[in-house]
Write an enzyme that holds these catalytic residues in place. Structure first.
Site, short mmCIF file in Angstrom:
data_model
loop_
_atom_site.label_atom_id
_atom_site.label_comp_id
_atom_site.label_asym_id
_atom_site.label_seq_id
_atom_site.Cartn_x
_atom_site.Cartn_y
_atom_site.Cartn_z
N HIS A 154 0.87 -1.19 0.00
CA HIS A 154 0.00 0.00 0.00
C HIS A 154 0.89 1.22 0.00
O HIS A 154 2.12 1.11 0.05
CB HIS A 154 -0.92 0.01 1.23
CG HIS A 154 -0.18 0.19 2.53
ND1 HIS A 154 0.31 -0.88 3.26
CD2 HIS A 154 0.18 1.31 3.22
CE1 HIS A 154 0.92 -0.42 4.34
NE2 HIS A 154 0.86 0.90 4.33
N HIS A 201 -5.49 -2.04 5.14
CA HIS A 201 -5.46 -0.86 4.27
C HIS A 201 -4.83 -1.22 2.92
O HIS A 201 -3.82 -1.91 2.86
CB HIS A 201 -4.76 0.35 4.87
CG HIS A 201 -3.43 0.10 5.49
ND1 HIS A 201 -2.87 -1.14 5.65
CD2 HIS A 201 -2.52 0.97 6.02
CE1 HIS A 201 -1.70 -1.03 6.25
NE2 HIS A 201 -1.45 0.23 6.48
N HIS A 216 4.79 7.53 2.36
CA HIS A 216 5.60 6.32 2.24
C HIS A 216 4.93 5.30 1.33
O HIS A 216 3.73 5.27 1.17
CB HIS A 216 5.91 5.69 3.61
CG HIS A 216 4.74 5.03 4.29
ND1 HIS A 216 4.01 5.64 5.29
CD2 HIS A 216 4.19 3.81 4.14
CE1 HIS A 216 3.06 4.83 5.71
NE2 HIS A 216 3.13 3.70 5.04
N HIS A 248 2.13 0.11 14.90
CA HIS A 248 1.09 1.11 14.71
C HIS A 248 -0.13 0.76 15.57
O HIS A 248 -0.52 -0.41 15.65
CB HIS A 248 0.62 1.14 13.25
CG HIS A 248 1.63 1.62 12.27
ND1 HIS A 248 2.26 2.83 12.39
CD2 HIS A 248 2.12 1.06 11.14
CE1 HIS A 248 3.09 2.99 11.37
NE2 HIS A 248 3.03 1.93 10.61
N TYR A 257 9.84 2.59 9.41
CA TYR A 257 9.90 3.61 8.36
C TYR A 257 11.36 3.95 8.11
O TYR A 257 12.12 4.16 9.06
CB TYR A 257 9.20 4.91 8.79
CG TYR A 257 7.70 4.88 8.79
CD1 TYR A 257 6.96 3.99 8.02
CD2 TYR A 257 6.99 5.80 9.58
CE1 TYR A 257 5.57 4.01 8.04
CE2 TYR A 257 5.61 5.83 9.61
CZ TYR A 257 4.90 4.93 8.83
OH TYR A 257 3.53 4.94 8.86
N GLU A 267 8.20 1.84 3.93
CA GLU A 267 7.88 1.07 5.14
C GLU A 267 8.07 -0.41 4.83
O GLU A 267 7.72 -0.89 3.75
CB GLU A 267 6.41 1.31 5.52
CG GLU A 267 5.96 0.51 6.74
CD GLU A 267 4.47 0.71 7.08
OE1 GLU A 267 3.64 0.73 6.14
OE2 GLU A 267 4.14 0.84 8.27
#
Lengths: 309, 309, 309, 309
Positions: A154, A201, A216, A248, A257, A267
């Site tokens: 993503h 996501h 990112h 997260h 990151y 990431e």
């Protein structure tokens, strides 16, 4: 049909400042597989476990950032239908002919309210994941070259107009809202995480005045231990780590990151829960944005909201 | 729309020989959360990270096995459409009224060619995963009670007529074939693994002369280390382990097979790759059925093909 | 002085049936580093994280098994003292001159009551672990070649006279008893696990009528995830796995047993607790020998007590 | 004898500002087991896998910090010998009678050149690790209460006179130097990590003008995944994390630093290599102190050199 419409993020074209240096980095440090170069000088990569010909395309430019993100749709009929749906919704689209991107079919290109260029496409050549389709092993030596992520997963984009963008993705493109962070007013969107699948996501946005920025691009690893290995490899190669390993709050993913040689943040992450469209979205209030982003530190670092390309 | 039709396996009703003993087992050893009991004496459970009211329902009976498996569909309109599609395809359906299963809406019930009873439903009460929908933590103490799987994930069913069953699932219900094992003839299906999502399997079948049999019901864990913890907890509680910890060649998942007090086999597993409908299915030839099922041992144990409930 | 006397198992000389095939196996599958060959045709290896020149020595022979096991002692004075102590205790010793084994100092050789040949030595050339002694990284690429264990850790030997052997190791060589398995009579030793450090075992024995037999030579991995990786690599290379991945009740280690091309069993394991000499030993009764050895299956497989080299 | 002299760090007495709050923290967040309280109001704890009665003792005081660190020696004769050796070396010792610390034998107390109070003792009551000494399971439910470390492992002390301190520990107490960090002059010790076993460190020091300061007390976890779990539990309980999860260059351990309610820093860590006294020490140069301490970030955070209690 259970999986229809937009299936997944398929490719991202990144701008890099020094193509040779970046190619070495994406190949030997991040551990992607180089799959081709085109007449325009672009270099193509895929992650070892991806089957389509390319997922990361590097283009030499004088500033870093993202040119475009492509999503693979179910089939050609879906592509035609989504093009009509976008136009009916008032989004201008254009066609990019097959082959403009190596081994990739015709694309429907459009700009979203955050200022990013998106593309839909139905075809990209299956080059396999290095294993036969008959009696394969679970992984291959290339999985251990460099960091060796499983796939491009993503990206997180920075730009304005999150509400309109959310409407476009949910009403036209079939995404659902998984998590969101609210502004101090308790209503406006500071950030949103949306999915066209049951991944936590497939795309994410943070509200930002300047359009079209990249926070990112994210690559999937197989485990928290692989996150540690990635951090070790970054340190061995003097890669600048922004933050991590950590977790997260949003999506629950475990993460690092870091920055590529051009300053594009990337990431490498693992884990995260599964989100279905019948699930009520999760909301983070403004005062909890710290643990939402960095669950262990419970506060943002100064770079998270300011450094983008 | 990206996720439509059938979304996921939602519930399974199992027959157990001693309800009290089984309730203790599913609650304290497997670590599910008891969420209710109904007038018929059935006991309802969910995994800690599931949001819907129930996913496992136990019914006392004089022989073990599976009564039915329910799949949640996108919404009520989808339910009606799929009912029509099934009938048009020639599958007889019946309606089970809302509330027959606690906190669950109306169901469309039908029997598939392998002799198993399947159900579709659109509604089940969201009771949450023990965390608020605002500013949640990534996990809760209940995640560490017993084995504590994240969710009911899939099941493997034994029965005849795999080819017809595959046609029904792919042509009517929107599933796609992910992996298959061929018989010695190189054509007939010995086993098939199908998905209505991008999970490596939402349902699986092995060819077997007797219809309607259960090989195992499977629960998802978060990591290979959680697989080890599960095996330890099984040993501490004298749970009969069939095989594992090990890895499957098919789906790449890491796994343990074990038996509940009634002899129903269950699996606690982690990992596995993601499968999209554009991916070419993987085929295992008959001579490689060993590593296909148990990748490390490279041969089946005697129970795999013979012990079902 | 805190660490004195015998420090650790330092080398093992194994007999293999085909030196070329075995060299390839130990180098590319097990992932040891070849460090030399001598005039007698022996091939020398070390694990990547070992600093001394060699830990595994292969010798071509017409039957598999173990020639000798060497323990490194603190220094030359310790070696002389232990030689005297052994002789005073009634053990015949002989000297093997420095250099007989490559890069290895003079050795004191003796036979223990189980019929195995042991050696003590004080010197072996430090060739490093592939990292400098100044500002090293935590691991090196060689750690990912093949299975890549960290070190030769211990071995399990089969032979008679365990009680006398235990007395020799505890009264003369400074080992302490960590765990033991009792025979049906509740008194005799079926097995014993002894340590000269705070490892859970530096050496182990099982009672067996035939003297001088090898059950397995063991190599240390860094984590349970590395145990999974090892099992995957074994399957990829068609290595015959005896059992595992699983956990031992004794020592708590997580483990795989497998066979080298000559039929010598080896173990790749991770974990285990720390044992100090003030800790009361753990005893396993005969009826619990199953979980003592294979904690998850809770029963021995047929090979454990019968297949040795 | 293989393990002699000083065996391991056995207890640490910490000063806390609010005994009730701290007791709750050490019991329910860190997950130690409370084992007693004495007439002086001190509260005693052990980690679940420790066998001796206590390893952490809390004392209410008006400033945080460390009162004393105790090392367990092999036996009473060793205690007497080490007392003589210390005196012969010029170190003043005193005796603390048995029972002054609950379930603990007579102690030999002395102050080291860094200004810290150390103790040696030979006896502490074995209260077990919650498992029988016959047929135990590998872990117990208490292992999952709070963070649940396996043991008190070591501490890092700040004070002056590192060279003299190193001499005392190596020449009298049998420790060996494992790693060291040099000052800008390339000669003086900025930090040293020493061991009386084959742990990578049983004690560590950083050069600091003020004597007798505590940088952190450290607790051992079983895996990198347990380090993640610890960080999650810290965040759930709003524990202030200093840094981590990350890896140390020195010792290779994976780690989190955090603060107890009184501001005493503690570490929960996993891994690290094994160090024997014949191993050449590792040296870190001043310009590489960043990766030496925090391998991923490759730089110290501002708190590392300044915040001590």
């Amino acid at each position: 049909m259970a999986t229809t419409g937009v299936m997944r993020p398929g490719h991202i074209q990144l701008r890099v400042l020094d193509l040779d240096e970046s190619t070495t980095f994406y190949k030997d440090v991040l551990g992607l597989v180089e799959t081709g170069r085109d007449a325009a000088g672009r270099v193509y990569f895929k992650a070892w476990d991806e089957r389509d010909h390319n997922s990361v395309v590097l283009r030499q430019a004088d500033r870093a950032g993202v040119d475009l993100i492509g999503f693979k749709v179910k089939d050609k009929a879906t592509l035609e239908q989504l093009d009509k749906d976008l136009q009916a919704y008032g989004v201008a689209t254009e066609r990019v002919p097959a082959g403009e991107l190596l081994e990739t079919g015709e694309r429907v290109r459009f700009t979203i309210p955050t200022g990013h260029v998106l593309e839909l496409y139905a075809d990209k050549t299956d080059v396999g994941n290095g294993q036969p389709y008959t009696n394969p092993d679970p992984w291959i030596p290339a999985a251990e070259h460099g960091i060796g992520p499983h796939r491009f997963d993503h990206c997180l984009l920075y730009g304005p107009n999150l509400e309109q963008t959310l409407e476009l993705f949910t009403q036209v493109l079939g995404f659902h809202l998984v998590e969101r962070v609210l502004m101090e007013d308790g209503k406006s969107l500071l950030a949103m995480f949306i999915s066209c699948s049951h991944k936590a996501h497939d795309l994410a946005f943070v509200c930002h005045p300047e359009p079209g920025k990249l926070h990112h691009v994210s690559f999937l690893l197989g485990s928290w231990e692989q996150v540690l290995r990635a951090a070790d490899i970054m340190s061995m190669n003097r890669v600048s780590i922004d933050i991590g390993p950590t977790r997260h709050g949003i999506t629950r993913g475990t993460t690092i990151y870091a920055f590529d040689p051009s300053g594009n943040r990337f990431e490498t992450f693992s884990g995260g829960y599964e989100s279905y469209p019948d699930h009520q979205p999760i909301t983070w209030t403004f005062d909890e944005v710290g643990p939402a982003i960095f669950y262990h530190d419970r506060k943002l670092n100064e770079r998270f909201l300011s450094v983008v390309t």
